[in-house]
Scaffold this motif. Structure first.
Motif, PDB file in Angstrom:
ATOM      1  N   GLU A 358       0.865  -1.175   0.000  1.00 26.04           N
ATOM      2  CA  GLU A 358       0.000   0.000   0.000  1.00 26.04           C
ATOM      3  C   GLU A 358       0.902   1.226   0.000  1.00 26.04           C
ATOM      4  O   GLU A 358       1.820   1.330   0.813  1.00 26.04           O
ATOM      5  N   ASN A 419      -4.331   5.019  -2.331  1.00 25.30           N
ATOM      6  CA  ASN A 419      -5.532   5.554  -1.684  1.00 25.30           C
ATOM      7  C   ASN A 419      -6.171   6.648  -2.522  1.00 25.30           C
ATOM      8  O   ASN A 419      -5.484   7.527  -3.050  1.00 25.30           O
ATOM      9  N   GLU A 451      -7.779   2.105  -3.451  1.00 25.44           N
ATOM     10  CA  GLU A 451      -8.464   1.986  -2.162  1.00 25.44           C
ATOM     11  C   GLU A 451      -9.417   3.157  -1.994  1.00 25.44           C
ATOM     12  O   GLU A 451      -8.992   4.305  -1.869  1.00 25.44           O
ATOM     13  N   ASP A 481     -11.813   0.579   1.468  1.00 20.54           N
ATOM     14  CA  ASP A 481     -10.912   0.850   2.597  1.00 20.54           C
ATOM     15  C   ASP A 481     -11.708   1.104   3.879  1.00 20.54           C
ATOM     16  O   ASP A 481     -12.872   1.495   3.813  1.00 20.54           O
ATOM     17  N   LYS A 502     -11.244  -4.120   2.868  1.00 15.07           N
ATOM     18  CA  LYS A 502     -10.163  -3.941   3.840  1.00 15.07           C
ATOM     19  C   LYS A 502     -10.797  -3.732   5.209  1.00 15.07           C
ATOM     20  O   LYS A 502     -11.539  -2.769   5.420  1.00 15.07           O
ATOM     21  N   GLU A 538      -6.192  -4.802   8.245  1.00 16.90           N
ATOM     22  CA  GLU A 538      -5.206  -3.741   8.547  1.00 16.90           C
ATOM     23  C   GLU A 538      -4.794  -3.821  10.006  1.00 16.90           C
ATOM     24  O   GLU A 538      -5.561  -4.291  10.836  1.00 16.90           O
TER      25      GLU A 538
HETATM   26 CA    CA Z   1      -5.718   2.627   2.661  1.00 19.22          CA
END
Ligand code: CA
Ligand code: C2E
Ligand code: CA
Length: 581
Positions: A358, A419, A451, A481, A502, A538
């Motif tokens: 990421e 992101n 994301e 996300d 996520k 995460e």
């Molecule tokens: Ca992220």
């Protein structure tokens, strides 16, 4: 209750006990016995048939105390003529109603010679003629009051410097504050003598005391009429300053203090330089004195760091100021290409290999140090700078992976997640941004994961749908996300082309101690399974979390347990180190 009567306190002979009123009430033998038995100065008071107060009887102690009051009317028992009209009134009202006030403090004389008395009433049985009577006791409280005053003065003074202490200082602030209707009529300065404890340790506490006294004297010399100085702590002094021109006056006072401290101090043959930190807080109307003082103390801390006097700013004001300067500096940093992109490994929880990374923005500010994206991303979103930042991150991430491929001589089996802020989805042409990043890097769309957060759907679901589909058309992967923290509706989740969920780190972190968090993670995993999506957890910080999540069927994960976000080269090394073949 203090009355203004002035009289000498010389004891005089006491007059007749009972008024020569034919209708007055006579004392009984029982009354005599009661008064004689009482260890305090006491008398019995009643009313004549005309309702006039009369002294029925008293004991010798009463005479002694009355003599001290020096009030002749009291001595003769004619309470109506007492110097303190309050006494007659108190008795009248009490005789009319025993529930009325029954106590009164009064004083005779002024200054050192003043004497303090308390008169107390208690109900007695009515007289033979049915008129009410009461027992009056009289206490000379002079010694008690004086002791209280000395004690209070002691409590309010610092014994070393003789200055008011912290308690007294906050009382003074409170008094001034109660009369001030506008903001900024007063300021509190806190002056902290720096490195005092070192001097105290190396030269002894006597020298330390001497230094404090000299320091206090110099402070006094820097004050203006009406300013109040206090010693509020070991090496801390407080000053209350009246302001005519607002904060300028307070800063001028700070300047004067620094001037008087500039000359070195002589301390047992030595000359030492003393520096001080000065914090200023401006009084707001109706402000709590303790709060004002604490604000000035807070400003002192900043003053020490800044090396010059500081004025306290309320939290919101300083936060707004910081946001504003971050915005200006972020714009400059973006223009000068001073941001960096770091890469946090995403681990395949089954094989333990690195599946991808990421990309996370990092900003190392030349003066402020590392500034967290949780601080500058919201500022970028508010100011619109996120569009520029987002394009930069997209380009940079694609270029980095393309470079890795080039170095390896073939496309590596890894992807990079970038992101996308909801603001980008709403205001930028995301498909264009992604397409141009792919084109200039030569990367294939399948190497990119975008994301997005639930907030990008909520605002405009129609637009989100088009963006998601455009991304799919570029062969990119779409990840949701921070899943579980927003307001996602299951309907969108089903309808939108989402590949990965996520799981937000707040759920993952909670898993080890909170069964509810485990239940949520389990639910997300089975939801993803039902919808044909894969999952990334995460915030995996421990081996236990990694194994638990793997056992629950989560496909990949990231977290400090595996690696923190790394610079591009280190990220590639990490990828290599975890390869099985
Ligand atoms: Ca992220
Ligand atoms: P995010 O997308 O949820 O990113 C994951 C955050 O979790 C990162 O914080 C990462 O450093 C942190 N993290 C990873 N593993 C662990 C762990 O084991 N424990 C803990 N406590 N934290 C872990 P970071 O880098 O501070 O980023 C914060 C947020 O800033 C990101 O949250 C993302 O929303 C945003 N952000 C960062 N870079 C960009 C960017 O280039 N563009 C956009 N639009 N947003 C970004
Ligand atoms: Ca996240």
């Amino acid at each position: 209750m203090q009355a203004a009567a002035r009289r000498s306190a010389t004891p005089k002979s006491v007059g007749p006990a009972v008024q020569n009123d034919p209708s007055s009430v006579r004392a009984s033998a029982d009354d005599h016995a009661l008064l004689a038995a009482l260890p305090i100065a006491a008398a019995i008071v009643g009313q004549t048939s005309r309702g006039v107060l009369c002294l029925i009887d008293r004991n010798s102690r009463f005479d002694e105390v009355i003599a001290l009051t020096g009030d002749e009317a009291m001595m003769s028992g004619d309470f109506r003529q007492c110097q303190h009209l309050g006494i007659a009134q108190l008795m009248q009202e009490f005789l009319a109603d025993f529930d009325a006030t029954n106590e009164l403090d009064f004083c005779e004389g002024e200054g050192i010679g003043a004497r303090y008395f308390r008169i107390k009433l208690a109900p007695l049985s009515r007289c033979a003629k049915g008129r009410p009577r009461c027992l009056v006791s009289l206490v000379d409280r002079t010694v008690e009051v004086q002791a209280e005053r000395t004690l209070r003065a002691e409590m309010l003074r610092d014994s070393l410097t003789g200055l008011p202490n912290r308690l007294s200082f906050t009382e003074t602030i409170e008094i001034k504050g109660s009369t001030s209707a506008r903001d900024c009529e007063y300021a509190v300065l806190v002056v902290d003598m720096l490195r005092f404890s070192r001097i105290n340790e190396s030269m002894g506490s006597l020298a330390g005391d001497e230094l404090l006294i000299t320091f206090a004297r110099r402070l006094i010399s820097a004050l203006r009429g009406g300013d109040v100085l206090a010693r509020t702590g070991g090496n801390e002094f407080g000053i209350l300053v009246g302001l005519k021109r607002g904060v300028e006056d307070a800063l001028a006072a700070a300047e004067r203090i620094q001037q008087v401290m500039a000359t070195p101090f002589k301390l047992s043959e030595l000359e030492i330089r003393i520096e001080c930190g000065i914090g200023v807080a401006l009084m707001q109307a109706g402000q709590d004195p303790e709060e004002l003082f604490r604000n000035a103390q807070f400003a002192v801390k900043q003053a020490k760091a800044a090396g010059k006097p500081q004025v306290y700013e309320p939290k919101e004001a300083s936060a707004a100021r910081r946001r504003f300067s971050i915005e200006t500096e972020l714009r400059r940093a973006l223009d000068k290409d001073q941001l960096k992109l770091f890469y946090q490994p995403l681990i395949n929880l089954k094989s333990g290999e690195v599946a991808g990374f990421e990309a996370l923005a990092r900003w190392n500010h030349e003066d402020r140090g590392e500034i967290s994206p949780t601080e500058f991303i919201p500022v970028a979103e508010e100011s619109g700078l996120i569009l520029q930042l987002g394009r930069w991150a997209m380009d940079k991430a694609a270029q980095t992976v393309a470079e890795w491929d080039r170095e390896a001589g073939a496309p590596l089996p890894l992807y990079v997640g970038v992101n996308l802020s909801a603001i980008q989805v709403a205001r930028d042409n995301i498909a264009d941004v992604v397409e141009s990043a792919l084109r200039s890097s030569g990367l294939k769309g399948e190497r990119l994961t975008l994301e997005l957060t639930e907030s990008s759907i909520v605002q405009d679901p129609g637009r989100a749908m088009r963006v998601f589909e455009a991304l799919k058309a570029l062969d990119a992967t779409v990840a949701m996300d921070d899943f579980g923290t927003g307001y996602s509706s299951l309907a969108y989740l089903q309808r939108l082309p989402i590949d990965v969920l996520k799981i937000d780190k707040s759920f993952v972190t909670g898993m080890m101690r909170d069964p509810d968090a485990v239940a949520i993670v389990r639910a997300v995993l089975s939801l993803a399974d039902a919808l044909g999506m894969s999952t990334t957890a995460e915030g995996i910080e421990t081996v236990e979390l990694a194994t638990t999540l793997a056992a629950l069927g989560c496909s990949s994960g990231q977290g400090f347990y595996f690696a923190r976000p790394l610079e591009a080269q280190a990220a590639l090394e990490y990828w290599k180190s975890r390869r099985r073949h």
